[in-house]
Design a protein around this motif. Structure first.
Motif, PDB file in Angstrom:
ATOM      1  N   LEU A 561     -61.381  42.234   3.540  1.00  0.00           N
ATOM      2  CA  LEU A 561     -59.944  42.004   3.413  1.00  0.00           C
ATOM      3  C   LEU A 561     -59.153  43.092   4.132  1.00  0.00           C
ATOM      4  O   LEU A 561     -58.193  42.800   4.864  1.00  0.00           O
ATOM      5  CB  LEU A 561     -59.552  41.952   1.937  1.00  0.00           C
ATOM      6  N   ILE A 562     -59.548  44.355   3.938  1.00  0.00           N
ATOM      7  CA  ILE A 562     -58.836  45.466   4.578  1.00  0.00           C
ATOM      8  C   ILE A 562     -58.910  45.338   6.099  1.00  0.00           C
ATOM      9  O   ILE A 562     -57.915  45.519   6.812  1.00  0.00           O
ATOM     10  CB  ILE A 562     -59.409  46.811   4.099  1.00  0.00           C
ATOM     11  N   ALA A 563     -60.094  45.011   6.612  1.00  0.00           N
ATOM     12  CA  ALA A 563     -60.246  44.852   8.058  1.00  0.00           C
ATOM     13  C   ALA A 563     -59.384  43.700   8.572  1.00  0.00           C
ATOM     14  O   ALA A 563     -58.740  43.804   9.623  1.00  0.00           O
ATOM     15  CB  ALA A 563     -61.712  44.608   8.404  1.00  0.00           C
ATOM     16  N   MET A 599     -63.071  47.898  11.440  1.00  0.00           N
ATOM     17  CA  MET A 599     -62.219  47.993  10.260  1.00  0.00           C
ATOM     18  C   MET A 599     -60.787  48.357  10.648  1.00  0.00           C
ATOM     19  O   MET A 599     -59.822  47.893  10.036  1.00  0.00           O
ATOM     20  CB  MET A 599     -62.762  49.052   9.287  1.00  0.00           C
ATOM     21  N   ALA A 600     -60.646  49.250  11.602  1.00  0.00           N
ATOM     22  CA  ALA A 600     -59.332  49.713  12.052  1.00  0.00           C
ATOM     23  C   ALA A 600     -59.520  50.463  13.360  1.00  0.00           C
ATOM     24  O   ALA A 600     -60.645  50.781  13.759  1.00  0.00           O
ATOM     25  CB  ALA A 600     -58.696  50.611  10.995  1.00  0.00           C
ATOM     26  N   ARG A 601     -58.412  50.784  14.009  1.00  0.00           N
ATOM     27  CA  ARG A 601     -58.531  51.542  15.255  1.00  0.00           C
ATOM     28  C   ARG A 601     -59.121  52.932  14.989  1.00  0.00           C
ATOM     29  O   ARG A 601     -59.919  53.425  15.764  1.00  0.00           O
ATOM     30  CB  ARG A 601     -57.157  51.660  15.924  1.00  0.00           C
ATOM     31  N   GLN A 602     -58.684  53.555  13.895  1.00  0.00           N
ATOM     32  CA  GLN A 602     -59.254  54.843  13.483  1.00  0.00           C
ATOM     33  C   GLN A 602     -59.806  54.701  12.076  1.00  0.00           C
ATOM     34  O   GLN A 602     -59.132  54.183  11.179  1.00  0.00           O
ATOM     35  CB  GLN A 602     -58.188  55.948  13.489  1.00  0.00           C
ATOM     36  N   VAL A 603     -61.043  55.172  11.896  1.00  0.00           N
ATOM     37  CA  VAL A 603     -61.667  55.151  10.576  1.00  0.00           C
ATOM     38  C   VAL A 603     -62.185  56.551  10.269  1.00  0.00           C
ATOM     39  O   VAL A 603     -62.919  57.134  11.079  1.00  0.00           O
ATOM     40  CB  VAL A 603     -62.837  54.134  10.504  1.00  0.00           C
ATOM     41  N   VAL A 604     -61.776  57.090   9.134  1.00  0.00           N
ATOM     42  CA  VAL A 604     -62.276  58.381   8.666  1.00  0.00           C
ATOM     43  C   VAL A 604     -63.146  58.090   7.451  1.00  0.00           C
ATOM     44  O   VAL A 604     -62.673  57.542   6.444  1.00  0.00           O
ATOM     45  CB  VAL A 604     -61.131  59.336   8.287  1.00  0.00           C
TER      46      VAL A 604
END
Length: 647
Positions: A561-563, A599-604
């Protein structure tokens, strides 16, 4: 879109002194390794505090003072810390600095610089609300231990699920369309008023126009009342969401409270059983000495029974001797076989029978029998006392008291555990407030329903008055009439378009979430996800049936869902993930790691060594892995952020 460039913390939690992290690329994965207790969750909170000035604990909401480094505080004599977040938004450099200093008032200060120029407080808050609205923070700051909020999307009665649904719609930009509809409604209201005033200038339509104006005034007051109710509903829902968040952080405390309540009820029941057992024993106290002797009396009774039998046999023998002696005196034959008895033998038998048939012997045997029978009656009476009942009641009392000791020990242990987690009174207050707010919310919803009915009825009155005016031969200003018609048409257009836009976004989220889910899930029979009206996601198998999902797959659904939201959102940013694999097996963990770039452009990613196979992760991520950091222990209260590997 918000793009991280760097985070610096000073004396924040275990991060003593200044610690820096750089995010050198606008796309990719950054992994931070640290063992349990080294400060991964605190670092997650550093991002949260930097963006929102808020700190969330595992067990309860944290105060800022709780995050001041204790070694630094001991050294300088006061608590202070600082976070500095560098990011880019809309091609412009921003720096957001937050400081806490317990010596100063206010303790907390925030400064946002845009292109090196400090912004005023109001401008800072508006800018941050645009860049990273607090209402969508859970989609930037993912905490695997707080997954239940996503499960609530499938519960149509969950207030928290409803609040999360609104947050999702904010991410997707649906309120923007809603705001446009509200603006058009205001324009239509203004045009409507102008048109009414036009009709009021004519003698022919003045009375009806004045009635229309009054009806519009009534509708305006009703709409204002409705807006106030909606505002209160939103406020109460936010309060409920905040309370549920605090209660969720106190889930362990809730379980302990429930266990304590059960134990205390059990303790009350045991206290009642103890009183009943004591009363039962008291009933037997008067004859307790008899019951104590009952066992020895029963043992002695067997011997006395033998004495009675012996005395009775001796008495029968004495009676037989009297009878046989009388026969020998009268007859010469044997009293048994009736044969003649020789004189010498008869004399011998007569001599022997005289002793047994004597009155003295007979009286002695009767006396011995009478005494034995008396002793038997006494012993029988003693032996008949119910010693087992006394023993059973005494055993029952001792058993109850043993259970009481165990329950008291359990209560003490849970109370101590609860004291470590937080105040029992505070938690009960939270629960009571949650019930109170829910009751208030239900009342406001009833008022809203009644208000909507009044507005509907009033709109019918207004439309009827407008119909009468249109029938009259009065021509209002054509430009005003056109404005009213256009705004009315736009209102109808927006009314349908919002639903259509929402449905389109739902389909897009469903398709994207299903695509991500298929990459994450190891079960090939699961073909995708199906979205509900509240953005809940159901797993669908190859037969088209909804799957009852496990805790691990609940985790995968939330990540999907987050992605999907990141891909479809009007508000986008990095995803910072803490406790990302807690519910997943090795296979699904590896799949999630490989899918992180999507998931996103930046993932930490905050993780610990061994949570996934690092070699496999390096191969799977390839050039998408920008940098790795590790949390190095200096002391138990001092952690250092160290680069591990840079690509």
């Amino acid at each position: 879109m918000l793009t991280l460039q760097g985070l610096a913390v000073r004396d924040f939690g275990p991060y003593r002194g200044r610690q820096d992290m750089a995010f050198s690329r606008d796309r990719g994965v950054y992994i931070i390794y640290g063992p349990n207790g080294r400060g991964k969750t605190t670092l997650h909170n550093a991002f949260r505090y930097a963006l929102y000035g808020e700190i969330l604990g595992r067990r309860r909401a944290e105060e800022a003072r709780d995050l001041a480094n204790t070694e630094a505080k001991k050294q300088v004599g006061y608590g202070s810390f600082e976070t500095i977040l560098d990011f880019e938004y809309g091609g412009v450099q921003h720096r957001l600095t937050r400081r806490y200093d317990e010596r100063k008032q206010p303790h907390e200060l925030a400064l946002l610089e845009r292109a090196g120029v400090p912004l005023a407080q109001d401008d800072m808050e508006k800018t941050l609300q645009t860049i990273a609205p607090y209402s969508v923070s859970q989609f930037f700051l993912f905490d695997g231990e707080l997954l239940r909020q996503y499960e609530n999307l499938l519960d149509k009665d969950s207030e928290e699920g409803e609040a999360l649904e609104k947050s999702i719609e904010r991410v997707l930009g649906i309120p923007i369309v809603g705001n446009a509809r509200a603006d058009v409604a205001e324009l239509h209201k203004f045009a409507d008023r102008q048109l009414t005033e036009q009709y009021a200038t004519s003698d022919k339509t003045r009375r009806t126009a004045l009635s229309l104006r009054e009806a519009q005034d009534v509708a305006g007051r009703q709409q204002q009342a409705r807006d106030e109710i909606v505002e209160r509903i939103d406020m109460v829902q936010d309060q409920i969401t905040d309370l549920e968040l605090q209660l969720r952080e106190q889930e362990k405390s809730e379980r302990i409270l429930g266990a304590l309540d059960n134990l205390r009820q059990r303790q009350a029941s045991l206290d009642l059983r103890e009183r009943e057992a004591i009363a039962g024993l008291d009933e037997l106290t008067g004859g307790l000495w008899k019951a104590v002797l009952s066992r020895s009396a029963a043992q002695r009774l067997a011997a006395v029974e033998a004495e009675v039998e012996s005395a009775e046999a001796d008495l029968l023998a004495a009676s037989a001797a009297v009878r046989d002696l009388a026969h020998l005196h009268a007859e010469t034959n044997c009293p048994v076989c009736h044969r003649d008895v020789p004189e010498k033998l008869r004399s011998q038998l007569t001599s022997e029978l005289k002793a047994a048939a004597s009155v003295t012997h007979h009286a002695a045997v009767e006396a011995r029998l009478s005494e034995a029978r008396h002793r038997r009656r006494v012993l029988q009476a003693l032996a008949s006392e119910d010693a087992r009942l006394v023993a059973e009641r005494d055993k029952g009392l001792r058993s109850v008291r043993f259970e009481q000791q165990e329950v008291r020990a359990d209560i003490i242990g849970l109370e101590q555990e609860l004291a470590e987690l937080g105040s029992e009174t505070a938690l009960r207050d939270l629960t009571a407030k949650r019930v109170e707010r829910q009751t208030q919310l239900n009342r406001e919803r009833d008022r809203l329903q009644a208000c909507d009915k009044e507005l509907h009825d009033q709109s019918l009155v207004i439309e009827e008055l407008k119909r009468r005016l249109r029938k009259e031969q009065v021509q209002p200003d054509p430009s005003i009439a056109l404005k009213e018609q256009l705004t009315h048409a736009l209102m109808q257009l927006f009314a349908g378009s919002i639903d259509a836009y929402r449905a389109k976004l739902r389909r897009r989220v469903e398709a994207r979430a299903s695509e991500i889910f298929r990459q994450l899930a190891s079960e090939t029979d699961y073909v995708g996800l199906r979205i509900t009206d509240r953005y809940g996601l159901e797993i669908i198998d190859s037969d088209g049936e909804v799957v009852r999902r496990s805790a691990g797959y609940e985790h995968l659904v939330a990540l999907s869902l987050i992605a999907a939201l990141q891909d479809s959102a009007a508000v986008r940013g990095p995803v910072i993930m803490d406790y990302p694999f807690g519910r997943l097996d090795t296979d699904n963990t590896a799949r999630v790691v490989a899918a992180l770039p999507r998931m996103a452009r930046q993932v930490v990613l905050l993780s610990f060594d061994g949570e996934f196979d690092r070699t496999e992760a390096l191969n799977a991520l390839g050039s998408n892995l920008v940098a790795e950091y590790e949390l190095e222990r200096v002391t138990s209260k001092h952690t250092r952020i160290q680069p591990r590997r840079t690509i």
